[in-house]
Design a protein around this motif. Structure first.
Motif, short mmCIF file in Angstrom:
data_model
loop_
_atom_site.label_atom_id
_atom_site.label_comp_id
_atom_site.label_asym_id
_atom_site.label_seq_id
_atom_site.Cartn_x
_atom_site.Cartn_y
_atom_site.Cartn_z
N ASP A 97 35.09 28.19 36.76
CA ASP A 97 35.89 27.53 37.79
C ASP A 97 37.20 28.29 37.93
O ASP A 97 37.33 29.42 37.45
CB ASP A 97 36.09 26.03 37.49
CG ASP A 97 36.89 25.79 36.22
OD1 ASP A 97 37.45 26.75 35.65
OD2 ASP A 97 36.97 24.63 35.79
N HIS A 98 38.19 27.70 38.54
CA HIS A 98 39.43 28.42 38.82
C HIS A 98 40.25 28.71 37.58
O HIS A 98 41.17 29.52 37.62
CB HIS A 98 40.29 27.61 39.80
CG HIS A 98 40.79 26.31 39.24
ND1 HIS A 98 39.96 25.21 39.06
CD2 HIS A 98 42.01 25.94 38.80
CE1 HIS A 98 40.67 24.22 38.55
NE2 HIS A 98 41.90 24.63 38.38
N LEU A 107 33.69 34.29 49.50
CA LEU A 107 33.26 34.89 48.24
C LEU A 107 34.34 35.80 47.67
O LEU A 107 34.54 35.87 46.45
CB LEU A 107 31.97 35.69 48.46
CG LEU A 107 30.73 34.88 48.87
CD1 LEU A 107 29.55 35.80 49.07
CD2 LEU A 107 30.41 33.82 47.82
N TRP A 164 30.81 27.08 39.16
CA TRP A 164 29.78 28.00 39.64
C TRP A 164 29.13 28.71 38.46
O TRP A 164 29.78 29.01 37.45
CB TRP A 164 30.39 29.05 40.56
CG TRP A 164 30.88 28.52 41.86
CD1 TRP A 164 30.18 28.43 43.03
CD2 TRP A 164 32.18 28.00 42.16
NE1 TRP A 164 30.95 27.89 44.02
CE2 TRP A 164 32.19 27.61 43.51
CE3 TRP A 164 33.35 27.81 41.39
CZ2 TRP A 164 33.31 27.06 44.11
CZ3 TRP A 164 34.46 27.25 42.00
CH2 TRP A 164 34.43 26.89 43.34
N VAL A 200 41.62 34.99 42.49
CA VAL A 200 42.12 33.70 42.00
C VAL A 200 43.41 33.88 41.23
O VAL A 200 44.37 33.11 41.37
CB VAL A 200 41.05 33.00 41.13
CG1 VAL A 200 41.62 31.75 40.47
CG2 VAL A 200 39.83 32.63 41.98
N ILE A 208 30.63 38.70 42.16
CA ILE A 208 31.81 37.84 42.14
C ILE A 208 32.68 38.15 40.94
O ILE A 208 33.88 38.36 41.06
CB ILE A 208 31.40 36.35 42.14
CG1 ILE A 208 30.54 36.05 43.36
CG2 ILE A 208 32.64 35.46 42.11
CD1 ILE A 208 31.22 36.31 44.68
N ARG A 265 36.86 33.93 45.86
CA ARG A 265 36.33 33.31 44.64
C ARG A 265 36.36 34.26 43.45
O ARG A 265 36.25 33.83 42.30
CB ARG A 265 34.88 32.86 44.90
CG ARG A 265 34.33 31.89 43.86
CD ARG A 265 32.85 31.60 44.11
NE ARG A 265 32.64 30.91 45.37
CZ ARG A 265 31.43 30.62 45.85
NH1 ARG A 265 30.36 31.01 45.18
NH2 ARG A 265 31.32 29.99 46.99
N ARG A 266 36.53 35.54 43.70
CA ARG A 266 36.56 36.50 42.60
C ARG A 266 37.73 36.23 41.68
O ARG A 266 38.83 35.91 42.14
CB ARG A 266 36.63 37.94 43.14
CG ARG A 266 35.41 38.37 43.90
CD ARG A 266 35.46 39.85 44.25
NE ARG A 266 36.62 40.17 45.06
CZ ARG A 266 37.52 41.09 44.74
NH1 ARG A 266 37.38 41.78 43.62
NH2 ARG A 266 38.55 41.34 45.52
N GLU A 321 26.05 31.88 41.13
CA GLU A 321 26.83 31.18 42.15
C GLU A 321 26.22 29.85 42.58
O GLU A 321 26.66 29.28 43.58
CB GLU A 321 27.06 32.07 43.38
CG GLU A 321 27.88 33.31 43.07
CD GLU A 321 29.15 33.02 42.29
OE1 GLU A 321 29.95 32.18 42.73
OE2 GLU A 321 29.34 33.63 41.22
N ASP A 330 28.12 31.72 36.59
CA ASP A 330 28.55 33.11 36.57
C ASP A 330 27.40 34.02 36.14
O ASP A 330 27.11 35.02 36.81
CB ASP A 330 29.74 33.27 35.62
CG ASP A 330 30.47 34.59 35.82
OD1 ASP A 330 31.08 34.77 36.88
OD2 ASP A 330 30.41 35.44 34.91
#
Length: 606
Positions: free
Chosen positions: A240-241, A334, A223, A342, A312, A337-338, A267, A225
């Motif tokens: 990403d994660h 959402l 995504w 995570v 985010i 996703r922050r 995003e 940022d």
């Protein structure tokens, strides 16, 4: 002919998008256009779709067309009849005439479109102006694709091709709504085909050692940022994660990739192909701060057409209290996703993984699963009930804990059992309890107290070390239940704060302070707590109606007596009766409490 649009049937299937842009001679009127063989041929595209363009209000030499995405497809050959096309008239009268015809057609075609687009109807409005001395019509025949995911791409394809057709006619396209404009803007950089891009590396794992492989391209997916356009050089942070990495356009970046970077917004979902290079200005605040990715190819996978309800990753750490819970739950995707959320999810997964490793590899435990639908058992709370379909009037109960099942396993000889168990308890919320929660459930055979305590230490030390990188000192401090209740008043005290209760019953024997002497003669006890840095506690808070006094009463105390240690460290200052009654044993009392000059001593008697 417009009103003779064929009816739709429920069996219609939604087909692919087709666009016909026809430049018609000015002599064609609405009636002649309806019977034009060229238009009829164009209408009979592979799936015999229906299209009814709606003519917008226009003045002379200024026209607008609304490209309406409608389509129908039938298994019956009777539905495969040509649909008429209507072009904007060149004068106000012609426009009025054709508008009435279009209105008649709209009533019929709306019935067709309502079935085909009940859940997937998408309009792509494009307003055109300045078409002087030209007769232009953009006829869009669109079908909602069988998949909901494909429908989104079909709409983008319609918007993109319609905008291109309008530009070719010398018009200026403007979106009728903000949402459509955003989708159309992103659609120009998106493929109309569904894609499943693969990545070669995650964003947060790039390091300085990867910068030596400049000849090898990496593919990142994630995504957007943040995005910064410096007028020639475009920067974008992709997340990403695993973390965030900076993507930049350099002298080797193609123009198309630079344009895509410049169009990015927060995003958007993107796929980046590029070279890992060292950053000119390193950023030591992030793990990937020594490198960046020079983009060679940028693919926009999805866009965001609306404003985000909250930031985010731009919000400061620990912003959960600033976000209303209702907003977070409404936009749960959402919220999860922050980066902070995570990290919480990854910490939980890592902790459970470590606990499993310790139990199985070091202590020879077996993991079991026990039933969720069971009978009601007498435990500490009410059960959640699930009605049984096969046995009307009977109910299953969700387990408050796997108590019965693990005892059966122990008697059966399982020896060492554990389970990461979901538990359900219909009870009032507490700080460490909610209607459903997860617990590590353990049962052991043939072991003593020391064996259980050692296992607990192994589990806690491993969880803290692997989860948050903290080494816990071993062995853990141990205390009996009697000591915990005597010193802290609870069986799970927080030892970080100290505040041990000192037993003063023996020190205060013979005191003249009537309150304490009466309690001691009745067989009660007197305890005290020494509070450091007492300047934060004013006398008004300690007296009746003060918050500290009220807390003591709520906890079961009959009241609260207090005194402060004098500057000499051996005398007490406070209420006259209390200080005079305790004066003979003040030094021993202060020493028993561990208090120093200026400290506050709180007394309790029961």
């Amino acid at each position: 002919s417009l009103s003779a649009a064929p009816p739709c049937c429920p069996e219609m299937r939604l087909a692919r998008t087709a666009l016909c842009s026809l430049r018609l001679p000015s002599s064609h009127s609405a009636s002649s256009l309806a019977s034009s063989s060229s238009v009829r041929t164009a209408a009979l595209q592979p799936y015999r779709a229906l299209s009814s363009p709606t003519i917008c209000n226009s003045s002379s030499r200024s026209f607008g067309t609304m490209l309406v995405a409608t389509a129908a497809h039938s298994c019956s050959s009777s539905l495969a009849r040509p649909a008429a096309r209507v072009a904007p008239a060149s004068s106000a009268s012609a426009s009025s005439s054709s508008t009435s015809s279009a209105s008649a057609a709209a009533a019929s075609s709306r019935q067709c479109a309502s079935l085909a687009f009940r859940s997937h109807a998408l309009l792509a409005p494009v307003a055109t102006s300045g078409l002087t001395q030209q007769r232009f019509i953009g006829v869009t025949t669109a079908a909602s694709v069988a998949s909901r995911h494909s429908c989104r791409h079909a709409a983008r394809a319609v918007a993109t091709e319609a905008a291109a057709a309008a530009a070719g006619a010398g018009s200026t396209a403007a979106a009728a709504t903000a949402t459509t404009a955003d989708v159309a803007a992103g659609a120009g950089l998106m493929s109309s085909e569904l894609t499943w891009p693969g990545r070669t590396q995650t964003c947060g794992t790039l390091r300085e050692v990867d910068a030596g492989r400049e000849s090898t391209a990496v593919t990142l997916c994630g995504w957007v940022d943040k995005q910064r356009d410096m007028g020639g050089i475009v920067f974008a942070d992709v997340r990403d994660h695993t973390g965030v990495v900076q993507v930049v356009s350099d002298e080797h970046t193609p123009a198309a990739a630079t344009a895509a970077l410049a169009s990015m917004r927060a995003e958007w979902v993107v796929c980046i192909e590029g070279r890992v290079v060292r950053r000119v200005s390193p950023n030591d605040k992030i793990p990937t701060g020594l490198v960046e990715v020079a983009a060679d190819k940028v693919t926009i996978l999805n866009t965001v057409a609306k404003s985000l309800p909250f930031s985010i990753s731009g919000a400061p750490e620990g912003d959960d209290e600033e976000l209303r819970e209702e907003v977070r739950l409404k936009h749960r995707v959402l919220d999860l996703r922050r980066p902070q959320m995570v990290r919480n999810l990854r910490l939980r997964a890592k902790t459970i993984k470590v606990l499993r490793r310790v139990l199985e590899d070091e202590h020879d435990f077996l993991e079991f699963e026990t039933p969720m639908l069971t009978r009601s058992t007498p435990e500490g709370a009410r059960d959640y009930l699930v009605p049984s379909r096969l046995q009307p009037g009977a109910c299953y109960a969700l387990p408050q804990s796997p108590q019965l099942f693990k005892q059966m396993l122990m008697v059966a000889g399982a020896d060492r059992y554990y389970q990461v168990a979901r538990c359900f308890r219909d009870e009032d919320l507490r700080a460490d309890r909610q209607p459903e929660f997860t617990q590590l459930d353990i049962e052991m055979s043939f072991t003593d107290m020391d064996g259980i305590l050692r296992l607990g230490e192994d589990l806690m030390c491993a969880a803290f070390k692997e989860g948050v990188g903290v080494e816990l000192p071993r062995p853990f401090r141990r205390m009996t239940y009697a000591d915990a209740m005597s010193k802290y008043g609870c069986d799970k005290p927080d030892l970080r704060y100290g505040l041990e209760m000192a037993q003063l019953s023996d020190v205060l024997r013979g005191t003249e302070f009537k309150l304490f002497s009466g309690v001691l003669e009745a067989g009660g006890t007197v305890k005290a707590i020494a509070v450091k840095d007492d300047k934060k506690l004013s006398n008004s808070r300690l007296k009746p109606k003060g918050d500290v006094f009220n807390e003591a009463v709520a906890a079961g105390a009959g009241g609260l007596a207090f005194a402060r240690v004098g500057d000499d460290g051996v005398t007490l200052e406070g209420a006259k009766a209390l200080c005079e009654g305790l004066a003979p044993m003040a030094g021993a009392l202060i020493a028993r409490c561990g208090a120093g000059p200026g400290d506050l001593i709180l007394f309790g008697a029961e």
